[in-house]
Design a protein around this motif. Structure first.
Motif, mmCIF file in Angstrom:
data_model
loop_
_atom_site.group_PDB
_atom_site.id
_atom_site.type_symbol
_atom_site.label_atom_id
_atom_site.label_comp_id
_atom_site.label_asym_id
_atom_site.label_seq_id
_atom_site.Cartn_x
_atom_site.Cartn_y
_atom_site.Cartn_z
ATOM 1 N N GLU A 1 0.699 8.212 9.463
ATOM 2 C CA GLU A 1 0.144 7.078 8.708
ATOM 3 C C GLU A 1 0.696 7.033 7.292
ATOM 4 O OE1 GLU A 1 -4.196 6.766 10.914
ATOM 5 O OE2 GLU A 1 -3.981 8.031 9.149
ATOM 6 N N LEU A 2 0.820 8.198 6.657
ATOM 7 C CA LEU A 2 1.367 8.241 5.300
ATOM 8 C C LEU A 2 2.830 7.817 5.283
ATOM 9 C CD1 LEU A 2 -0.317 11.488 3.948
ATOM 10 C CD2 LEU A 2 -0.790 9.130 3.265
ATOM 11 N N TRP A 3 3.600 8.217 6.283
ATOM 12 C CA TRP A 3 4.993 7.778 6.367
ATOM 13 C C TRP A 3 5.069 6.268 6.501
ATOM 14 C CZ3 TRP A 3 7.090 11.813 10.391
ATOM 15 C CH2 TRP A 3 7.291 13.034 9.745
ATOM 16 N N LEU A 4 4.189 5.718 7.294
ATOM 17 C CA LEU A 4 4.166 4.274 7.477
ATOM 18 C C LEU A 4 3.808 3.572 6.168
ATOM 19 C CD1 LEU A 4 4.566 2.069 9.576
ATOM 20 C CD2 LEU A 4 2.153 2.269 10.147
ATOM 21 N N LEU A 5 2.815 4.078 5.460
ATOM 22 C CA LEU A 5 2.437 3.489 4.165
ATOM 23 C C LEU A 5 3.561 3.623 3.139
ATOM 24 C CD1 LEU A 5 -1.323 4.405 3.620
ATOM 25 C CD2 LEU A 5 -0.308 2.154 3.919
ATOM 26 N N ALA A 6 4.215 4.779 3.115
ATOM 27 C CA ALA A 6 5.327 4.974 2.174
ATOM 28 C C ALA A 6 6.442 3.985 2.473
ATOM 29 C CB ALA A 6 5.840 6.409 2.259
ATOM 30 N N SER A 7 6.717 3.758 3.736
ATOM 31 C CA SER A 7 7.749 2.790 4.111
ATOM 32 C C SER A 7 7.372 1.388 3.652
ATOM 33 C CB SER A 7 7.953 2.803 5.626
ATOM 34 O OG SER A 7 8.406 4.060 6.047
ATOM 35 N N LEU A 8 6.115 1.027 3.830
ATOM 36 C CA LEU A 8 5.666 -0.284 3.361
ATOM 37 C C LEU A 8 5.819 -0.398 1.850
ATOM 38 C CD1 LEU A 8 2.475 -0.793 5.554
ATOM 39 C CD2 LEU A 8 4.718 -1.861 5.842
ATOM 40 N N GLY A 9 5.549 0.686 1.139
ATOM 41 C CA GLY A 9 5.693 0.700 -0.318
ATOM 42 C C GLY A 9 7.132 0.473 -0.748
ATOM 43 N N TYR B 1 9.469 -0.997 1.048
ATOM 44 C CA TYR B 1 9.836 -2.381 1.389
ATOM 45 C C TYR B 1 9.323 -3.329 0.312
ATOM 46 C CZ TYR B 1 11.270 -0.812 6.014
ATOM 47 O OH TYR B 1 11.895 -0.185 7.053
ATOM 48 N N TYR B 2 8.112 -3.087 -0.160
ATOM 49 C CA TYR B 2 7.557 -3.902 -1.249
ATOM 50 C C TYR B 2 8.468 -3.817 -2.479
ATOM 51 C CZ TYR B 2 4.580 -5.271 -5.129
ATOM 52 O OH TYR B 2 4.097 -5.861 -6.257
ATOM 53 N N THR B 3 8.897 -2.603 -2.817
ATOM 54 C CA THR B 3 9.757 -2.408 -3.980
ATOM 55 C C THR B 3 11.092 -3.123 -3.810
ATOM 56 O OG1 THR B 3 8.739 -0.270 -4.442
ATOM 57 C CG2 THR B 3 10.902 -0.664 -5.403
ATOM 58 N N VAL B 4 11.674 -3.017 -2.631
ATOM 59 C CA VAL B 4 12.975 -3.635 -2.383
ATOM 60 C C VAL B 4 12.865 -5.157 -2.406
ATOM 61 C CG1 VAL B 4 14.757 -3.976 -0.612
ATOM 62 C CG2 VAL B 4 13.911 -1.679 -1.115
ATOM 63 N N ILE B 5 11.831 -5.704 -1.779
ATOM 64 C CA ILE B 5 11.691 -7.161 -1.677
ATOM 65 C C ILE B 5 11.329 -7.786 -3.019
ATOM 66 C CG2 ILE B 5 10.274 -8.993 -0.663
ATOM 67 C CD1 ILE B 5 10.188 -7.212 1.892
ATOM 68 N N THR B 6 10.357 -7.179 -3.736
ATOM 69 C CA THR B 6 9.879 -7.783 -4.978
ATOM 70 C C THR B 6 10.678 -7.354 -6.201
ATOM 71 O OG1 THR B 6 8.290 -6.013 -5.390
ATOM 72 C CG2 THR B 6 7.528 -7.921 -4.095
ATOM 73 N N LYS B 7 11.499 -6.332 -6.047
ATOM 74 C CA LYS B 7 12.258 -5.774 -7.178
ATOM 75 C C LYS B 7 11.329 -5.277 -8.282
ATOM 76 C CE LYS B 7 16.399 -7.201 -5.715
ATOM 77 N NZ LYS B 7 16.795 -6.550 -4.526
ATOM 78 N N LYS B 8 10.126 -4.844 -7.879
ATOM 79 C CA LYS B 8 9.168 -4.266 -8.825
ATOM 80 C C LYS B 8 8.964 -2.807 -8.452
ATOM 81 C CE LYS B 8 6.494 -8.475 -9.504
ATOM 82 N NZ LYS B 8 5.182 -9.097 -9.344
ATOM 83 N N GLY B 9 9.122 -1.940 -9.425
ATOM 84 C CA GLY B 9 8.955 -0.514 -9.165
ATOM 85 C C GLY B 9 7.493 -0.115 -9.104
ATOM 86 N N MET B 10 7.247 0.983 -8.419
ATOM 87 C CA MET B 10 5.897 1.546 -8.351
ATOM 88 C C MET B 10 5.959 2.974 -8.869
ATOM 89 S SD MET B 10 4.170 0.257 -4.779
ATOM 90 C CE MET B 10 4.980 1.482 -3.829
ATOM 91 N N VAL B 11 4.967 3.351 -9.646
ATOM 92 C CA VAL B 11 4.873 4.715 -10.128
ATOM 93 C C VAL B 11 4.131 5.517 -9.064
ATOM 94 C CG1 VAL B 11 3.964 6.211 -11.926
ATOM 95 C CG2 VAL B 11 4.861 3.952 -12.511
ATOM 96 N N LEU B 12 4.794 6.546 -8.548
ATOM 97 C CA LEU B 12 4.184 7.365 -7.508
ATOM 98 C C LEU B 12 3.523 8.582 -8.139
ATOM 99 C CD1 LEU B 12 7.005 7.222 -4.842
ATOM 100 C CD2 LEU B 12 4.968 5.809 -5.006
ATOM 101 N N PHE C 1 14.956 5.398 7.465
ATOM 102 C CA PHE C 1 15.538 4.190 6.884
ATOM 103 C C PHE C 1 15.002 3.968 5.469
ATOM 104 C CE2 PHE C 1 15.698 -0.530 6.489
ATOM 105 C CZ PHE C 1 17.083 -0.643 6.470
ATOM 106 N N TYR C 2 13.762 4.353 5.241
ATOM 107 C CA TYR C 2 13.129 4.299 3.918
ATOM 108 C C TYR C 2 13.981 5.070 2.904
ATOM 109 C CZ TYR C 2 9.770 6.484 0.610
ATOM 110 O OH TYR C 2 9.146 7.007 -0.482
ATOM 111 N N PHE C 3 14.435 6.270 3.278
ATOM 112 C CA PHE C 3 15.271 7.055 2.363
ATOM 113 C C PHE C 3 16.615 6.368 2.125
ATOM 114 C CE2 PHE C 3 12.409 10.521 3.636
ATOM 115 C CZ PHE C 3 12.015 10.918 2.362
#
Length: 138
Positions: free
Chosen positions: A40-48, A50-61, A124-126
């Motif tokens: 589940e965490l891998w799936l959430l990280a992948s969604l994160g 994808y969000y970063t790539v699509i919106t071009k907005k970074g997230m602080v992890l 693919f996320y990496f």
């Protein structure tokens, strides 16, 4: 199969996997639960990402950020409360042990395809992360 039963079947297949490969056989329910949470965490990280790539907005992890802490806490609490109180997982293991071998093989194949798809997605996320110019996010 409804979503709750599918979720328990997912746990069941991981439980059976850990029962099969563990020597000695102990804590397979905890190993299965941890496996479910990691997937589940891998799936959430992948969604994160994808969000970063699509919106071009970074997230602080960081674990202190709500965008990380809340989903992580939700996964931990929901999975713990779903499987472990009163050993409810044992009832589902007994129930799923009774289904026909053919049906069990078909649904087991589906579970492993989903798991492999999530793992491939995480890899693919990496790749996507390596393609990001992180300087634009500073």
């Amino acid at each position: 199969m409804n979503i709750k039963r599918a979720y328990f079947y997912f746990f069941y297949k991981l439980y059976k996997f850990w029962e099969c490969v563990s020597v000695p056989k102990f804590w397979s329910e905890w190993k299965a639960l941890l496996s479910v949470m990691v997937i589940e965490l891998w799936l959430l990280a992948s969604l994160g990402i994808y969000y970063t790539v699509i919106t071009k907005k970074g997230m602080v992890l960081s674990l202190t950020k709500p965008i990380i802490f809340i989903p992580l806490a939700a996964i931990l609490v929901i999975n713990y409360l779903t499987f472990l109180p009163n050993n409810i997982w044992e009832q589902y293991v007994q129930e799923f042990d009774k289904i026909s071998k053919k049906k069990n093989n078909i649904w087991g194949f589906v579970v492993w395809v989903v798991i492999l798809a999530i793992i491939a997605n995480f890899i693919f996320y990496f790749y996507l992360m390596s393609r990001i110019d992180w300087r634009q996010y500073r």
